[in-house]
Structure formats: C-alpha cells, structure tokens
Design a protein around this motif. Structure first.
Motif, PDB file in Angstrom:
ATOM      1  N   ARG A  18       7.592  -1.637 -11.598  1.00  0.00           N
ATOM      2  CA  ARG A  18       7.497  -1.024 -13.191  1.00  0.00           C
ATOM      3  C   ARG A  18       6.450   0.095 -13.128  1.00  0.00           C
ATOM      4  N   ASP A  19       6.897   0.868 -13.394  1.00  0.00           N
ATOM      5  CA  ASP A  19       6.235   1.907 -13.920  1.00  0.00           C
ATOM      6  C   ASP A  19       4.544   2.014 -13.684  1.00  0.00           C
ATOM      7  N   LYS A  31       5.079   5.168  -9.186  1.00  0.00           N
ATOM      8  CA  LYS A  31       4.540   6.713  -9.072  1.00  0.00           C
ATOM      9  C   LYS A  31       4.649   6.767  -7.653  1.00  0.00           C
ATOM     10  N   ASN A  32       3.854   6.556  -7.300  1.00  0.00           N
ATOM     11  CA  ASN A  32       3.269   7.199  -5.245  1.00  0.00           C
ATOM     12  C   ASN A  32       4.853   7.090  -5.000  1.00  0.00           C
ATOM     13  N   ALA A  61       1.108  -1.215  -0.223  1.00  0.00           N
ATOM     14  CA  ALA A  61      -0.249  -0.562  -0.163  1.00  0.00           C
ATOM     15  C   ALA A  61       0.796   1.722   0.053  1.00  0.00           C
ATOM     16  N   THR A  62       0.273   2.338  -1.030  1.00  0.00           N
ATOM     17  CA  THR A  62       1.144   3.328  -1.037  1.00  0.00           C
ATOM     18  C   THR A  62       0.316   5.085  -0.945  1.00  0.00           C
ATOM     19  N   ALA A  63       1.048   5.497  -0.596  1.00  0.00           N
ATOM     20  CA  ALA A  63      -0.422   7.124  -1.140  1.00  0.00           C
ATOM     21  C   ALA A  63       0.389   8.370  -1.814  1.00  0.00           C
ATOM     22  N   LEU A  67      14.763  -1.313  -9.247  1.00  0.00           N
ATOM     23  CA  LEU A  67      14.692  -2.033  -7.533  1.00  0.00           C
ATOM     24  C   LEU A  67      14.704  -1.005  -6.881  1.00  0.00           C
ATOM     25  N   VAL A  68      12.985  -1.229  -5.649  1.00  0.00           N
ATOM     26  CA  VAL A  68      13.719  -0.368  -4.706  1.00  0.00           C
ATOM     27  C   VAL A  68      13.027  -0.604  -3.537  1.00  0.00           C
TER      28      VAL A  68
END
Length: 129
Positions: free
Chosen positions: A45-46, A51-52, A16-18, A110-111
C-alpha cells in the motif's frame, strides 16, 4: 531455489527500508512472491515502506522460519520497478478483503526487487539458492 523455499516454508517476515536521509523503518510483510525472473515481489500500500522506496531503492527482508528463532534468511534487495496493473495485483493477492475494505485501504502496488545477496538469519554465511 528461492521460489520453492518460500512456497514450502512458513514463518514471519520483516521488510526494512530507509528514506533518502537514512531514517529507517521496519514493517511486517508476508512471504514474497517470486517472479519468473527470480525477482522478489511484494504487494504494498502507499504507506511508509512504499514512500521510503521512492527515494532509496535498498531494502532488507528478514524471514524467520516458524517454530524456531534461529533459522531463516536475510535478503538484501534493490528495487527494480513498480506495477499497478489491477488484474496482476488481484492474481497475486493472498489476503482477500471485501471490495469496500480494499478500496478504503488505498491503492496497491507490485514492487519488484533484485536479490543482491542472501545470508543466513544468524551469522554471515552466504546462501546460494
């Protein structure tokens, strides 16, 4: 340790992101990789999750162990950095597509995340790996 947990435990995960304005997203993600520094690493992937993270580095990963709906963990994460090294990404990729299929899906990243806190899936019991 967290690397051992993810290597021996099957299940499903949700990241989960925002965005910077607080609009929340959740996406199915496989088990993360664990770096030598004990950071959590996801291949992305982008898309919306990636993006968040450009405007809000905080995320939560919920992992529900296979065979039960009440056992698992929640990781509270903070993005550290990204890497686009194709050799490293190829080494970490578990799902293999043809070269054409992979290119069609767009670039991979890679994040890396620092694990700020780990809680049990249900309740507020903090877990120390």
């Amino acid at each position: 340790d967290i690397a051992d947990y993810f290597s021996r435990t099957s299940g499903k995960g949700v990241l989960a992101t925002a965005d910077g304005k607080g609009k929340v997203d959740a996406a199915i993600y496989s088990r993360p990789h664990v770096s030598a520094e004990k950071n959590i690493v996801f291949i992305m992937r982008d898309r919306l999750t990636h993006k968040n993270l450009q405007s809000n580095p905080s995320a939560t990963y919920l992992f529900m162990e296979e065979g039960t709906h009440s056992k698992g963990i929640r990781l509270f994460l903070k993005k550290l950095r990204e890497d686009t090294d194709p050799v490293l990404i190829a080494q970490m990729t578990r799902r293999h597509l043809t070269a054409e299929e992979d290119r069609a899906k767009g670039p991979k990243f890679l994040v890396y995340f620092e694990v700020e806190k780990i809680l049990s899936l249900i309740g507020d019991a903090e877990i120390d790996f």
